[in-house]
Scaffold this active site. Structure first.
Site, mmCIF file in Angstrom:
data_model
loop_
_atom_site.group_PDB
_atom_site.id
_atom_site.type_symbol
_atom_site.label_atom_id
_atom_site.label_comp_id
_atom_site.label_asym_id
_atom_site.label_seq_id
_atom_site.Cartn_x
_atom_site.Cartn_y
_atom_site.Cartn_z
ATOM 1 N N ARG A 127 -60.816 11.694 73.700
ATOM 2 C CA ARG A 127 -61.393 12.964 74.683
ATOM 3 C C ARG A 127 -61.563 12.721 75.522
ATOM 4 N NH1 ARG A 127 -63.914 18.820 73.313
ATOM 5 N NH2 ARG A 127 -65.189 17.435 72.935
ATOM 6 N N ARG A 161 -68.174 12.817 76.176
ATOM 7 C CA ARG A 161 -69.405 13.643 76.409
ATOM 8 C C ARG A 161 -70.393 12.431 74.844
ATOM 9 N NH1 ARG A 161 -67.487 19.004 74.014
ATOM 10 N NH2 ARG A 161 -68.874 19.159 72.471
#
Ligand code: AP5
Length: 215
Positions: A127, A161
């Site tokens: 992601r 992240r």
């Protein structure tokens, strides 16, 4: 309308919340996003949360419940709320009841995204988001139409992240099983839980959620 999207890391809570925002003008209240903003800004909350998040553990109930209360207070009384990643413990679920009651709101639906945990590691480690507008993408499942250019804002900068590595993801999943899954029966007893197959294609998941909301 006030909705909780519940599911383990990578279940698609953020993806589906963004779609509800676009379609219905509801507000996404993501405690993960709020905490990441606090870390970035270097606020006292951010300083406390940073290491906890990097380990994949849960930040204190008092901190996240305070963030949710503040966010609700910044919204109009009629604006719909999508709780994404909150509540995550029995104490947070009890706080949310109080927070909503104090503001004359009530919980309409708890939508559980049911997923196969083994597939989630691939989802999470692949992601990334646009560094400019925050739109979410995935190396395999959702690339921008023109590779390297954000569909929404045209930016060419993207980010990942720090807690999206396999080891931390496994801790986040263990935290979900131990502390978050036990809150489901509380809502089941109230008859407000609906289960959606979170392993289906994104558009199918969205359609199933829309059906629940439409009643
Ligand atoms: P948070 O930011 O809430 O992370 P999370 O719950 O681990 O959830 P994710 O954002 O990882 O997953 P998601 O379900 O939103 O999936 P997404 O839609 O992105 O929390 C981070 C940390 O903050 C916590 O570990 C904790 O430390 C702290 N924290 C936050 N809230 C807290 C609280 N209330 N209390 C205490 N601590 C708290 O999808 C993942 C990927 O899969 C995307 O790339 C997407 O494109 C893809 N995808 C989505 N749906 C599909 C589909 N149907 N098919 C294929 N791919 C899909």
């Amino acid at each position: 309308m006030n909705i909780i999207l519940l599911g383990p890391p990578g279940a698609g809570k953020g993806t589906q919340a963004q779609r509800l925002v676009e379609r219905h003008g509801m507000r996404q209240l993501s405690t993960g996003d709020m905490l990441r903003a606090a870390v970035k800004a270097g606020t006292p909350v951010g300083l406390q949360a940073k290491a906890v998040m990097e380990r994949g553990e849960l930040v204190s109930d008092a901190i996240v419940s305070a963030l949710i209360g503040e966010e609700l207070d910044s919204m109009g009384p009629d604006a719909g709320a999508i709780f994404d990643g909150y509540p995550r413990t029995e104490a947070q679920a009890a706080s949310l009841d109080d927070i909503l009651a104090q503001r004359g709101r009530k919980l309409d639906h708890v939508i559980e995204l049911a997923v196969d945990e083994d597939a989630l590691v691939e989802r999470i480690t692949g992601r990334y988001t646009c560094a400019q507008c925050g739109k979410g993408y995935h190396d395999t499942f959702e690339q921008p139409k023109q590779l390297g250019v954000c569909d929404k804002c045209g930016s060419t900068e993207f980010k990942r992240r720090p807690d999206d590595n396999e080891e931390t993801v496994r801790t986040r999943m263990a935290e979900y099983r131990a502390k978050t899954a036990p809150i489901l029966p509380v809502y089941e007893a109230r008859g407000i839980v609906a289960r959606v197959n979170g392993m289906a294609e994104m558009d199918h998941v969205t359609a199933a959620i829309e059906k629940i909301i439409a009643g």
